[in-house]
Design an enzyme around this catalytic site. Sequence first.
Site, mmCIF file in Angstrom:
data_model
loop_
_atom_site.group_PDB
_atom_site.id
_atom_site.type_symbol
_atom_site.label_atom_id
_atom_site.label_comp_id
_atom_site.label_asym_id
_atom_site.label_seq_id
_atom_site.Cartn_x
_atom_site.Cartn_y
_atom_site.Cartn_z
ATOM 1 N N ASN A 33 0.259 7.603 -7.692
ATOM 2 C CA ASN A 33 0.948 7.865 -9.034
ATOM 3 C C ASN A 33 -0.016 8.969 -9.935
ATOM 4 O O ASN A 33 0.485 9.532 -10.681
ATOM 5 C CB ASN A 33 1.094 6.504 -9.555
ATOM 6 C CG ASN A 33 2.804 6.172 -9.789
ATOM 7 O OD1 ASN A 33 3.653 7.212 -9.465
ATOM 8 N ND2 ASN A 33 3.128 5.136 -10.007
ATOM 9 N N ASP A 86 3.092 -5.502 -0.451
ATOM 10 C CA ASP A 86 2.387 -4.754 -1.681
ATOM 11 C C ASP A 86 1.921 -3.190 -0.715
ATOM 12 O O ASP A 86 1.274 -3.398 -0.001
ATOM 13 C CB ASP A 86 1.190 -5.219 -2.401
ATOM 14 C CG ASP A 86 1.611 -6.114 -3.590
ATOM 15 O OD1 ASP A 86 2.829 -6.602 -3.608
ATOM 16 O OD2 ASP A 86 0.686 -6.509 -4.313
ATOM 17 N N ASP A 98 7.531 7.951 -6.833
ATOM 18 C CA ASP A 98 9.093 7.663 -6.641
ATOM 19 C C ASP A 98 9.692 7.890 -5.250
ATOM 20 O O ASP A 98 10.168 7.358 -4.553
ATOM 21 C CB ASP A 98 10.061 8.307 -7.482
ATOM 22 C CG ASP A 98 9.917 7.632 -9.005
ATOM 23 O OD1 ASP A 98 9.383 6.804 -9.242
ATOM 24 O OD2 ASP A 98 10.609 8.396 -10.014
ATOM 25 N N HIS A 147 4.469 10.706 -11.255
ATOM 26 C CA HIS A 147 5.429 9.788 -10.996
ATOM 27 C C HIS A 147 6.530 10.241 -10.154
ATOM 28 O O HIS A 147 7.153 9.407 -9.280
ATOM 29 C CB HIS A 147 6.049 9.477 -12.350
ATOM 30 C CG HIS A 147 5.119 8.353 -13.062
ATOM 31 N ND1 HIS A 147 4.896 7.064 -12.844
ATOM 32 C CD2 HIS A 147 4.156 8.643 -14.128
ATOM 33 C CE1 HIS A 147 4.044 6.689 -13.563
ATOM 34 N NE2 HIS A 147 3.659 7.686 -14.686
ATOM 35 N N ASP A 205 5.423 -1.652 -7.071
ATOM 36 C CA ASP A 205 5.246 -1.303 -5.527
ATOM 37 C C ASP A 205 5.157 -2.589 -4.771
ATOM 38 O O ASP A 205 4.717 -2.764 -3.641
ATOM 39 C CB ASP A 205 4.033 -0.784 -5.230
ATOM 40 C CG ASP A 205 2.884 -1.468 -5.664
ATOM 41 O OD1 ASP A 205 2.821 -2.299 -6.707
ATOM 42 O OD2 ASP A 205 1.855 -0.949 -5.262
#
Lengths: 192, 323
Positions: free
Chosen positions: B202, B194, B211, B207, B237
């Site tokens: 984020n 993770d 990304d 976003h 993630d």
Amino acid sequence: MHGLINCAIERFVRNTYGDQTWRMACAAAAVPEQKFEPLLTYEDPLTQSLIASCAEVLRRTPDEVLEDLGSSLISGAGDAAVATRRLLRFSGRSFVDFLYALDDLPDRIALAVPDLKLPELHVEEQRPDLFYVSAGEGWPGYLHVVHGVLRAMADEYGVLVLIDLVDGKPGLEVQVIDMAFTAGRAFTLRAG
Amino acid sequence: MTISSPQTSLLDHLCPLHAVLDAEGQITSSGPTLTKIVGGDPQGPILDLFDLRRPTGLTDPQTLVKTRTDRLLLSPKTQPDLKMKGVLHPMQGGAVLNLSFGLSVREAVQAYDLTQHDFPETDLTVEMLYMIEANTLAMTAAIDVTRRLQSARQRAESASHTDQLTGLLNRRGLEVAVDALKEGTVPCALVLMDLDHFKSVNDTLGHAAGDRVLEHVANLLRRYTRQNDVVARCGGDEFTLLIPEITAQDLSQRLDALISAVSAPIEFEGQMCRIGASAGWSVVDAAELKDFENLVKITDEALYAAKQSGRSCHRPAQVAQKL
């Protein structure tokens, strides 16, 4: 061949003879996925072998299949036939007007579907009640489809006609027997 | 009136939608189609039957009949929504008014039940109606094709094995890879990783930054794994790795290097994104892969333990310790 033509064959066979017959004809002609897209183009030999296998499955001659295909375009069940017969009715007020307008038919169809190029049609008036219809090169058997279309359109206009292939000549003879045989189907400019 | 009867017959034939007006603006005769739409032989002043929309302010019929114009716009009083075009041609003692349905032709055909016989053969109205109808059919066919393409695309997407953003395998792709490894005999390591602080990237940078981070991590994962290793992103993630034939020691070293690479700041549009990674892992033989669900469960516990011990580190699962 334009996808619309192949779709018309598919609709004719499915509606008249059922899905089973269609699957058999497709299998014999090796039609991919056993269906056609109306806006795509397919190889000409595929359409020809499809007609041949339809004739074989139905135990009829290809000419007869094509003639029935022509008349199903106009008088077949379903919305598609309603659409074609309405579009064709725009080309003439009477059956004789409609015959005269056959010369313009390829142009009229290209107005609606620009990439659908039909062979030329020529109409010659031999007597006020006798017409000779011939077709240009390109689609073998096209005149048989025209034969079926004319037969069905005469019904639409309520006209009694005799349509025959003439011995030794490449065209159709259309003899108008009675211009007002039945009332015909009503046609208004108003879209349904 | 100066228009003679042969001329009227000519007008009836060529312009069935016309009216002959006298100097007072009264209708003296009309073409068959005009007669049809006003419902009987029209009589009296033309402006009793039609509202003049253009030119504006012209209310005096005597002035109107003297105005030569191609730009009349009128509406029948009984069908005020129709906008008819008109051409007015003054003559000795009156004028000829010729009308057309203009863009209201479809509504007019509907309202007056017009037929082909109501238009002269030279008029393109019937061809236009044909075009409208043919166009509607073609549009319907095109919309139908587009819909089918769209649904085919959706089916293809849902059957896809690839994560669109990173190009890594997605959950379905991972399942297929797991099934293949279950069939084999090679020992294998499972790594669940993770990202740390991904949510704050984020939330604060948006976003697009998130990304970018995911793509960057995916590239690192590709760099720190071998050709035959399975690398998947299973949503958000969370990353899953399946690494065949690796010792616990090798894996541990490799994860040290990977986590340190992930922890280096990543630039996005002038901003620095700082993230880290925590991982739990297990090294098992082929037989233990069969109960993949349980393996994931205990490896997930190791991941949790890594997070608990301050993040940016990795912890082996219970099963790996016995090897």
